[in-house]
Write a protein that holds these residues in place. Sequence first.
Motif, PDB file in Angstrom:
ATOM      1  N   GLN A 195       0.807  -1.184   0.096  1.00  0.00           N
ATOM      2  CA  GLN A 195      -0.169   0.008  -0.230  1.00  0.00           C
ATOM      3  C   GLN A 195       0.742   1.210   0.060  1.00  0.00           C
ATOM      4  OE1 GLN A 195      -3.123   0.037   2.701  1.00  0.00           O
ATOM      5  NE2 GLN A 195      -3.583  -2.215   2.252  1.00  0.00           N
ATOM      6  N   SER A 196       0.375   2.537  -0.439  1.00  0.00           N
ATOM      7  CA  SER A 196       1.098   3.518  -0.181  1.00  0.00           C
ATOM      8  C   SER A 196       1.666   4.157   0.979  1.00  0.00           C
ATOM      9  CB  SER A 196      -0.043   4.712  -0.668  1.00  0.00           C
ATOM     10  OG  SER A 196      -0.653   4.546  -1.985  1.00  0.00           O
ATOM     11  N   PRO A 197       2.913   4.632   0.808  1.00  0.00           N
ATOM     12  CA  PRO A 197       3.290   4.771   2.105  1.00  0.00           C
ATOM     13  C   PRO A 197       2.983   6.126   2.801  1.00  0.00           C
ATOM     14  CG  PRO A 197       5.134   5.221   0.314  1.00  0.00           C
ATOM     15  CD  PRO A 197       3.654   4.845  -0.209  1.00  0.00           C
ATOM     16  N   SER A 198       3.303   6.134   4.199  1.00  0.00           N
ATOM     17  CA  SER A 198       3.113   7.257   5.067  1.00  0.00           C
ATOM     18  C   SER A 198       4.279   8.237   4.829  1.00  0.00           C
ATOM     19  CB  SER A 198       2.899   6.770   6.462  1.00  0.00           C
ATOM     20  OG  SER A 198       3.126   8.301   7.323  1.00  0.00           O
ATOM     21  N   TRP A 199       3.917   9.529   4.694  1.00  0.00           N
ATOM     22  CA  TRP A 199       5.126  10.595   4.415  1.00  0.00           C
ATOM     23  C   TRP A 199       5.227  11.486   5.670  1.00  0.00           C
ATOM     24  CZ3 TRP A 199       8.995  10.304   1.092  1.00  0.00           C
ATOM     25  CH2 TRP A 199       8.799   9.651   0.027  1.00  0.00           C
ATOM     26  N   GLU A 200       4.703  11.009   6.827  1.00  0.00           N
ATOM     27  CA  GLU A 200       5.046  11.513   8.167  1.00  0.00           C
ATOM     28  C   GLU A 200       6.592  11.682   8.526  1.00  0.00           C
ATOM     29  OE1 GLU A 200       2.436  10.228  11.149  1.00  0.00           O
ATOM     30  OE2 GLU A 200       0.640  10.530  10.105  1.00  0.00           O
ATOM     31  N   ILE A 201       6.824  12.702   8.965  1.00  0.00           N
ATOM     32  CA  ILE A 201       8.115  12.842   9.522  1.00  0.00           C
ATOM     33  C   ILE A 201       8.512  11.825  10.640  1.00  0.00           C
ATOM     34  CG2 ILE A 201      10.002  14.197  10.374  1.00  0.00           C
ATOM     35  CD1 ILE A 201       8.879  15.308   7.440  1.00  0.00           C
ATOM     36  N   HIS A 306      25.029  -4.355   3.922  1.00  0.00           N
ATOM     37  CA  HIS A 306      25.026  -5.705   3.097  1.00  0.00           C
ATOM     38  C   HIS A 306      24.090  -5.652   2.367  1.00  0.00           C
ATOM     39  CE1 HIS A 306      28.130  -9.278   3.589  1.00  0.00           C
ATOM     40  NE2 HIS A 306      27.694  -9.107   2.352  1.00  0.00           N
ATOM     41  N   GLY A 307      23.272  -4.720   1.704  1.00  0.00           N
ATOM     42  CA  GLY A 307      22.590  -4.887   0.696  1.00  0.00           C
ATOM     43  C   GLY A 307      21.050  -5.105   1.126  1.00  0.00           C
ATOM     44  N   LYS A 308      20.933  -4.900   2.549  1.00  0.00           N
ATOM     45  CA  LYS A 308      19.756  -5.377   2.956  1.00  0.00           C
ATOM     46  C   LYS A 308      19.210  -4.026   3.596  1.00  0.00           C
ATOM     47  CE  LYS A 308      17.017  -8.108   6.092  1.00  0.00           C
ATOM     48  NZ  LYS A 308      17.067  -9.126   7.290  1.00  0.00           N
ATOM     49  N   LEU A 309      17.843  -3.785   3.482  1.00  0.00           N
ATOM     50  CA  LEU A 309      17.358  -2.151   3.873  1.00  0.00           C
ATOM     51  C   LEU A 309      16.981  -2.291   5.378  1.00  0.00           C
ATOM     52  CD1 LEU A 309      16.257   0.440   2.958  1.00  0.00           C
ATOM     53  CD2 LEU A 309      14.029  -0.789   2.304  1.00  0.00           C
ATOM     54  N   LEU A 310      17.288  -1.445   6.069  1.00  0.00           N
ATOM     55  CA  LEU A 310      17.055  -1.167   7.386  1.00  0.00           C
ATOM     56  C   LEU A 310      15.681  -0.361   7.293  1.00  0.00           C
ATOM     57  CD1 LEU A 310      20.467  -0.779   8.970  1.00  0.00           C
ATOM     58  CD2 LEU A 310      19.386  -2.797   8.446  1.00  0.00           C
ATOM     59  N   ASP A 311      15.419   0.174   8.492  1.00  0.00           N
ATOM     60  CA  ASP A 311      14.173   0.874   8.544  1.00  0.00           C
ATOM     61  C   ASP A 311      14.470   2.212   7.862  1.00  0.00           C
ATOM     62  OD1 ASP A 311      12.184  -0.020  11.130  1.00  0.00           O
ATOM     63  OD2 ASP A 311      14.102  -0.718  11.231  1.00  0.00           O
ATOM     64  N   PRO A 312      13.449   2.624   7.049  1.00  0.00           N
ATOM     65  CA  PRO A 312      13.530   3.785   6.272  1.00  0.00           C
ATOM     66  C   PRO A 312      13.109   4.904   7.280  1.00  0.00           C
ATOM     67  CG  PRO A 312      12.358   2.371   4.869  1.00  0.00           C
ATOM     68  CD  PRO A 312      12.578   1.741   6.330  1.00  0.00           C
ATOM     69  N   ILE A 313      13.692   6.322   6.944  1.00  0.00           N
ATOM     70  CA  ILE A 313      13.372   7.446   7.883  1.00  0.00           C
ATOM     71  C   ILE A 313      13.129   8.486   6.869  1.00  0.00           C
ATOM     72  CG2 ILE A 313      14.593   8.983   9.337  1.00  0.00           C
ATOM     73  CD1 ILE A 313      16.844   6.662  10.045  1.00  0.00           C
ATOM     74  N   VAL A 314      12.059   9.196   7.324  1.00  0.00           N
ATOM     75  CA  VAL A 314      11.296  10.158   6.447  1.00  0.00           C
ATOM     76  C   VAL A 314      11.810  11.511   7.109  1.00  0.00           C
ATOM     77  CG1 VAL A 314       9.151  11.494   5.750  1.00  0.00           C
ATOM     78  CG2 VAL A 314       9.346   8.812   5.764  1.00  0.00           C
ATOM     79  N   VAL A 315      12.561  12.658   6.317  1.00  0.00           N
ATOM     80  CA  VAL A 315      12.988  13.618   6.630  1.00  0.00           C
ATOM     81  C   VAL A 315      12.383  14.932   5.865  1.00  0.00           C
ATOM     82  CG1 VAL A 315      15.182  12.761   7.623  1.00  0.00           C
ATOM     83  CG2 VAL A 315      15.058  13.599   5.537  1.00  0.00           C
ATOM     84  N   GLU A 316      12.376  16.303   6.355  1.00  0.00           N
ATOM     85  CA  GLU A 316      11.901  17.299   5.554  1.00  0.00           C
ATOM     86  C   GLU A 316      13.266  18.161   5.253  1.00  0.00           C
ATOM     87  OE1 GLU A 316       9.084  19.758   4.156  1.00  0.00           O
ATOM     88  OE2 GLU A 316       8.511  18.404   5.634  1.00  0.00           O
TER      89      GLU A 316
END
Length: 318
Positions: A195-201, A306-316
């Motif tokens: 589903q579409s991601p959240s873009w909250e900071i 090592h090529g594996k995605l960790l938790d993504p982080i949203v910034v302004e």
Amino acid sequence: MKEENPYWAKRLTQSPFSDSHFTPQLKNKVLMRTSTKSNNRKFTSITVATLLPVAIVLFGFFIFARKDTLQTIVPSYFGMATASMSEQKQYYKNGRLLISLSPQHEARAGEMNGYIFHFEEPFENFLGKLMTIQAVNLRSGLVETVSSEVIKEPNIGYPRLERYALRFALPLDGLWRIEVKLDNNLYGTLMINMQSPSWEITPMFQSDVYLLRGFEKQVGFIDAGFKAGKDQKYIWHFWGTEEKLNGPFEVKAIKEGSDNLIDVYASNPLSSANALGGPLNGADRALPTSMMLPEVGRWRLLPYVHGKLLDPIVVEVK
């Protein structure tokens, strides 16, 4: 045989009409129509002979043109093709179920979600083999490796891989094809929809005496703020096992409303085997980096170890 009457012979050779209908004017009209039809037939023949090769060339262009070119010309065709696909959470081969997948309910792109894979074959078929699970975004073609390990033992409490649990994030929304490989040979495929991601900071959390932006006991960095087009220093902090945190480190980013991933940071290739530093500020590992985001707006930072995605982080970015 009776002799022919001269009177009637003369009358029979005369026109039955009182006036002559085939006048010189009528004769000219007939000749003009005949000439016009002939010219039309010639024009039609010339047109077909001229346009047929052009049509063949255009048809060949549509068949052999690159996909991205065709998407520009007829984008609705490819949109319908993608839209016609749907989630496939079970994989069968020769009528026999091999894999089923239970994803987290309402999983969203850009967030860590839980997944349980159910493998139906005996454990001996997996023992000692390298199992790699990759995800391919159907819209962009982006490939993410979400897991790669040598299978050494069955799931705890089960005789085989009945509950192979993974936790991973996928950066884009839409349909993803999940490819399961054993020793680099394709074992089976599934299909999931993000589903579409959240873009909250992403909020801040405290570690030791510092505030970090990210996810507590997972990953975060000391946020000095972001200004478009300006390089600044940021110290990343990581939590986890040596196996999870050993390897090269890189950061990619994607802007809100875009599918285009950009490179933000990559560790020195000479230190790629162990790019992250030692403990710092309560974290298991840490690394100072320099990062720059080119445009104003909201961005999702995608940290990879090592090529594996960790938790993504949203910034302004201002």
